[in-house]
Design a protein around this motif. Sequence first.
Motif, PDB file in Angstrom:
ATOM      1  N   HIS A 235       0.822  -1.215   0.000  1.00 25.74           N
ATOM      2  CA  HIS A 235       0.000   0.000   0.000  1.00 25.74           C
ATOM      3  C   HIS A 235       0.856   1.265   0.000  1.00 25.74           C
ATOM      4  CE1 HIS A 235      -3.343  -2.690   0.921  1.00 25.74           C
ATOM      5  NE2 HIS A 235      -4.165  -1.677   0.719  1.00 25.74           N
ATOM      6  N   TRP A 236       1.939   1.260   0.755  1.00 22.70           N
ATOM      7  CA  TRP A 236       2.785   2.454   0.778  1.00 22.70           C
ATOM      8  C   TRP A 236       3.395   2.710  -0.595  1.00 22.70           C
ATOM      9  CZ3 TRP A 236       6.042   1.801   5.917  1.00 22.70           C
ATOM     10  CH2 TRP A 236       5.164   1.863   7.019  1.00 22.70           C
ATOM     11  N   GLU A 237       3.788   1.635  -1.286  1.00 26.10           N
ATOM     12  CA  GLU A 237       4.334   1.829  -2.628  1.00 26.10           C
ATOM     13  C   GLU A 237       3.250   2.282  -3.590  1.00 26.10           C
ATOM     14  OE1 GLU A 237       6.910  -0.595  -6.007  1.00 26.10           O
ATOM     15  OE2 GLU A 237       7.073  -1.161  -3.897  1.00 26.10           O
ATOM     16  N   ILE A 238       2.058   1.723  -3.487  1.00 24.55           N
ATOM     17  CA  ILE A 238       0.930   2.194  -4.292  1.00 24.55           C
ATOM     18  C   ILE A 238       0.705   3.686  -4.077  1.00 24.55           C
ATOM     19  CG2 ILE A 238      -1.607   2.088  -4.470  1.00 24.55           C
ATOM     20  CD1 ILE A 238      -1.315  -0.971  -3.959  1.00 24.55           C
ATOM     21  N   ALA A 239       0.908   4.135  -2.838  1.00 32.19           N
ATOM     22  CA  ALA A 239       0.724   5.549  -2.496  1.00 32.19           C
ATOM     23  C   ALA A 239       1.952   6.393  -2.807  1.00 32.19           C
ATOM     24  CB  ALA A 239       0.359   5.688  -1.014  1.00 32.19           C
ATOM     25  N   GLY A 240       2.962   5.800  -3.457  1.00 30.16           N
ATOM     26  CA  GLY A 240       4.080   6.589  -3.952  1.00 30.16           C
ATOM     27  C   GLY A 240       5.347   6.569  -3.140  1.00 30.16           C
ATOM     28  N   THR A 241       5.388   5.755  -2.068  1.00 32.96           N
ATOM     29  CA  THR A 241       6.577   5.730  -1.213  1.00 32.96           C
ATOM     30  C   THR A 241       7.009   4.287  -0.962  1.00 32.96           C
ATOM     31  OG1 THR A 241       5.056   5.990   0.673  1.00 32.96           O
ATOM     32  CG2 THR A 241       6.249   7.954  -0.067  1.00 32.96           C
ATOM     33  N   PRO A 242       7.794   3.710  -1.868  1.00 36.46           N
ATOM     34  CA  PRO A 242       8.260   2.336  -1.678  1.00 36.46           C
ATOM     35  C   PRO A 242       9.063   2.179  -0.393  1.00 36.46           C
ATOM     36  CG  PRO A 242       8.716   3.113  -3.910  1.00 36.46           C
ATOM     37  CD  PRO A 242       8.272   4.301  -3.122  1.00 36.46           C
ATOM     38  N   VAL A 243       9.024   0.969   0.156  1.00 37.77           N
ATOM     39  CA  VAL A 243       9.781   0.663   1.367  1.00 37.77           C
ATOM     40  C   VAL A 243      11.215   0.356   0.963  1.00 37.77           C
ATOM     41  CG1 VAL A 243      10.013  -0.959   3.285  1.00 37.77           C
ATOM     42  CG2 VAL A 243       7.747  -0.185   2.571  1.00 37.77           C
ATOM     43  N   ASP A 244      12.153   1.211   1.384  1.00 37.61           N
ATOM     44  CA  ASP A 244      13.550   1.051   0.997  1.00 37.61           C
ATOM     45  C   ASP A 244      14.419   0.545   2.147  1.00 37.61           C
ATOM     46  OD1 ASP A 244      13.550   3.258   2.610  1.00 37.61           O
ATOM     47  OD2 ASP A 244      14.522   4.610   1.177  1.00 37.61           O
ATOM     48  N   PHE A 245      13.766  -0.088   3.133  1.00 36.43           N
ATOM     49  CA  PHE A 245      14.508  -0.656   4.254  1.00 36.43           C
ATOM     50  C   PHE A 245      14.019  -2.077   4.476  1.00 36.43           C
ATOM     51  CE2 PHE A 245      10.781   1.554   5.914  1.00 36.43           C
ATOM     52  CZ  PHE A 245      10.185   0.580   6.694  1.00 36.43           C
ATOM     53  N   ASP A 246      14.743  -2.820   5.273  1.00 33.62           N
ATOM     54  CA  ASP A 246      14.366  -4.199   5.574  1.00 33.62           C
ATOM     55  C   ASP A 246      13.501  -4.243   6.832  1.00 33.62           C
ATOM     56  OD1 ASP A 246      15.749  -5.483   3.467  1.00 33.62           O
ATOM     57  OD2 ASP A 246      17.639  -5.228   4.549  1.00 33.62           O
ATOM     58  N   TRP A 247      12.343  -4.872   6.727  1.00 31.78           N
ATOM     59  CA  TRP A 247      11.504  -5.093   7.900  1.00 31.78           C
ATOM     60  C   TRP A 247      12.169  -6.113   8.825  1.00 31.78           C
ATOM     61  CZ3 TRP A 247       7.652  -1.858   8.610  1.00 31.78           C
ATOM     62  CH2 TRP A 247       6.952  -1.324   7.516  1.00 31.78           C
ATOM     63  N   GLY A 248      11.764  -6.094  10.074  1.00 37.00           N
ATOM     64  CA  GLY A 248      12.156  -7.147  10.994  1.00 37.00           C
ATOM     65  C   GLY A 248      11.156  -8.300  10.920  1.00 37.00           C
ATOM     66  N   TYR A 249      11.638  -9.503  11.123  1.00 36.92           N
ATOM     67  CA  TYR A 249      10.779 -10.692  11.071  1.00 36.92           C
ATOM     68  C   TYR A 249      11.092 -11.589  12.263  1.00 36.92           C
ATOM     69  CZ  TYR A 249      10.055  -9.260   6.221  1.00 36.92           C
ATOM     70  OH  TYR A 249       9.751  -8.534   5.098  1.00 36.92           O
ATOM     71  N   PHE A 250      10.114 -12.390  12.649  1.00 39.63           N
ATOM     72  CA  PHE A 250      10.324 -13.360  13.714  1.00 39.63           C
ATOM     73  C   PHE A 250      10.671 -14.714  13.101  1.00 39.63           C
ATOM     74  CE2 PHE A 250       7.262 -10.328  15.726  1.00 39.63           C
ATOM     75  CZ  PHE A 250       8.128  -9.847  16.699  1.00 39.63           C
ATOM     76  N   PRO A 251      11.610 -15.438  13.689  1.00 40.24           N
ATOM     77  CA  PRO A 251      12.071 -16.699  13.097  1.00 40.24           C
ATOM     78  C   PRO A 251      11.028 -17.807  13.210  1.00 40.24           C
ATOM     79  CG  PRO A 251      13.048 -16.398  15.255  1.00 40.24           C
ATOM     80  CD  PRO A 251      12.316 -15.125  14.951  1.00 40.24           C
ATOM     81  N   GLU A 252      11.155 -18.807  12.332  1.00 39.86           N
ATOM     82  CA  GLU A 252      10.262 -19.962  12.370  1.00 39.86           C
ATOM     83  C   GLU A 252      10.760 -20.961  13.410  1.00 39.86           C
ATOM     84  OE1 GLU A 252       8.372 -21.591   8.892  1.00 39.86           O
ATOM     85  OE2 GLU A 252       9.317 -20.048   7.650  1.00 39.86           O
ATOM     86  N   THR A 253      10.756 -20.510  14.632  1.00 46.92           N
ATOM     87  CA  THR A 253      11.158 -21.342  15.762  1.00 46.92           C
ATOM     88  C   THR A 253      10.034 -21.327  16.793  1.00 46.92           C
ATOM     89  OG1 THR A 253      12.214 -19.417  16.820  1.00 46.92           O
ATOM     90  CG2 THR A 253      13.612 -20.840  15.448  1.00 46.92           C
ATOM     91  N   ILE A 254      10.124 -22.224  17.740  1.00 47.17           N
ATOM     92  CA  ILE A 254       9.204 -22.208  18.883  1.00 47.17           C
ATOM     93  C   ILE A 254      10.057 -22.150  20.153  1.00 47.17           C
ATOM     94  CG2 ILE A 254       7.372 -23.425  20.115  1.00 47.17           C
ATOM     95  CD1 ILE A 254       6.662 -24.830  17.509  1.00 47.17           C
ATOM     96  N   PRO A 255      10.022 -21.032  20.873  1.00 42.02           N
ATOM     97  CA  PRO A 255       9.207 -19.831  20.657  1.00 42.02           C
ATOM     98  C   PRO A 255       9.749 -18.963  19.518  1.00 42.02           C
ATOM     99  CG  PRO A 255      10.642 -19.505  22.550  1.00 42.02           C
ATOM    100  CD  PRO A 255      10.845 -20.936  22.116  1.00 42.02           C
ATOM    101  N   ALA A 256       8.848 -18.177  18.947  1.00 41.20           N
ATOM    102  CA  ALA A 256       9.223 -17.284  17.838  1.00 41.20           C
ATOM    103  C   ALA A 256       9.658 -15.910  18.319  1.00 41.20           C
ATOM    104  CB  ALA A 256       8.049 -17.137  16.874  1.00 41.20           C
ATOM    105  N   PHE A 257       9.156 -15.477  19.474  1.00 36.14           N
ATOM    106  CA  PHE A 257       9.403 -14.115  19.925  1.00 36.14           C
ATOM    107  C   PHE A 257      10.578 -14.065  20.890  1.00 36.14           C
ATOM    108  CE2 PHE A 257       4.644 -14.356  19.374  1.00 36.14           C
ATOM    109  CZ  PHE A 257       4.668 -13.810  18.102  1.00 36.14           C
ATOM    110  N   PRO A 258      11.363 -12.982  20.834  1.00 37.77           N
ATOM    111  CA  PRO A 258      12.470 -12.835  21.778  1.00 37.77           C
ATOM    112  C   PRO A 258      11.967 -12.862  23.220  1.00 37.77           C
ATOM    113  CG  PRO A 258      12.598 -11.197  20.029  1.00 37.77           C
ATOM    114  CD  PRO A 258      11.267 -11.861  19.885  1.00 37.77           C
ATOM    115  N   GLU A 259      12.744 -13.470  24.082  1.00 39.40           N
ATOM    116  CA  GLU A 259      12.332 -13.608  25.488  1.00 39.40           C
ATOM    117  C   GLU A 259      12.070 -12.247  26.118  1.00 39.40           C
ATOM    118  OE1 GLU A 259      13.990 -15.583  29.673  1.00 39.40           O
ATOM    119  OE2 GLU A 259      14.994 -15.992  27.764  1.00 39.40           O
ATOM    120  N   ALA A 260      12.890 -11.246  25.779  1.00 38.81           N
ATOM    121  CA  ALA A 260      12.709  -9.915  26.372  1.00 38.81           C
ATOM    122  C   ALA A 260      11.382  -9.295  25.941  1.00 38.81           C
ATOM    123  CB  ALA A 260      13.866  -9.009  25.972  1.00 38.81           C
ATOM    124  N   LEU A 261      11.001  -9.492  24.683  1.00 31.77           N
ATOM    125  CA  LEU A 261       9.723  -8.971  24.199  1.00 31.77           C
ATOM    126  C   LEU A 261       8.565  -9.644  24.917  1.00 31.77           C
ATOM    127  CD1 LEU A 261       7.878  -7.443  22.196  1.00 31.77           C
ATOM    128  CD2 LEU A 261       8.262  -9.305  20.564  1.00 31.77           C
TER     129      LEU A 261
END
Length: 406
Positions: free
Chosen positions: A103-129
């Motif tokens: 949607h942001w690119e459709i609106a004229g502003t492509p995402v030029d950075f890398d998003w963060g992702y959670f790994p395909e592990t169990i648990p997936a989320f960092p313990e601190a989070l």
Amino acid sequence: MARAILIVLDSVGCGGAGDAKVYGDEGADTLGHIAEACALGRGNRESLRRGPLNLPHLDALGLGHAIQASTGRAPPGFAMAEPSGQWGYGVETSRGKDTPSGHWEIAGTPVDFDWGYFPETIPAFPEALTAALIREGKLPGILANRHASGTTIIEEFGEESLRTGKPICYTSADSVLQIAAHEETFGLERLYELCRIARRLCDPLKIGRVIARPFVGRTAKDFARTPNRKDFAVPPPDGNLLQRAAQAGRATVSIGKIGDIFAHRDTGKEVKGKSNDDNVDLLLDALKAAPDGGLIFVNLVDFDTEWGHRRDVPGYAACLEAFDWRLAEIEAAMRPDDFCLITADHGNDPTFRGFDHTREHVPILAFGAGAPAGPIGARASLADIAETIAAKLALPKGSHGTTWPA
């Protein structure tokens, strides 16, 4: 002055993305595979639909031609007659196959950075989070903590969530943290507040969205998600089409998820229905009231959430046919100088493996306001959509994308 209507058919990709292999999506083709399945009878379900995919209004605008241009294959069930609209396809350049990126690119502003992702592990989320979410949300704990499909994870953990008061936290291949909880027992406002906490905690991790997923029911057999989903997204980049319209003092109506996707910034009047049909009704209402120079930005999400992620081919096909039927109403409600553009933000091929979005080209169909019918070719960025609409509305140019004759 012209008004512009921008309709995003969420996840209605048309295959062929050159970088699909990077995302594990080589061979995905949402529209093409649905059309092929319907032609072979695999898109049939007596309670929904039968026969070849039937999209006469989209076909007349040039959808079949757009699919063929993208994939090199003419889709079955399309007449492929001389189109009455402008047709082509867009190539997403943003580094992601998620809703905000598209949607942001459709609106004229492509995402030029890398998003963060959670790994395909169990648990997936960092313990601190996880620890901070439990502490700040005053929770007895969380459930799931892994990659999952939203419907199956609620079936699996919903009863335990009701019994313990622990929300269900899960993710996917997108940059997202989703939190599901019972709308009545846990409480809708409490769920939203928990997601606000999670949004703040996810900011340093560059997670694109935190999504509240309320559900109702008492057992795994009757759990159902409600329409009160709410997305908590990071703010969009400056210079997008909505911001330019707001700075020019133009009236904007944001329908469906648009307000959430753009973090409620420069989104004007926000209205949201419970379904695609509801949101088309809201679009028709907006067409009655929007002044000259106005922008109506619509997201129709049922294709994605109800059918794509559930890998339901007949359901997806029926959803496409239902929108096609209503497209005639949209055309009839437009003024002679209105300009309408229909596109998508990514793919979600219901014949593909897994349950995530697929990296695909997206169709671009445009009509109205004297736009000459014919091909617009392969657009090198979805930002071309914003620039074409900006030119139609006499708004300032953006930093990305180019226009086509419209």
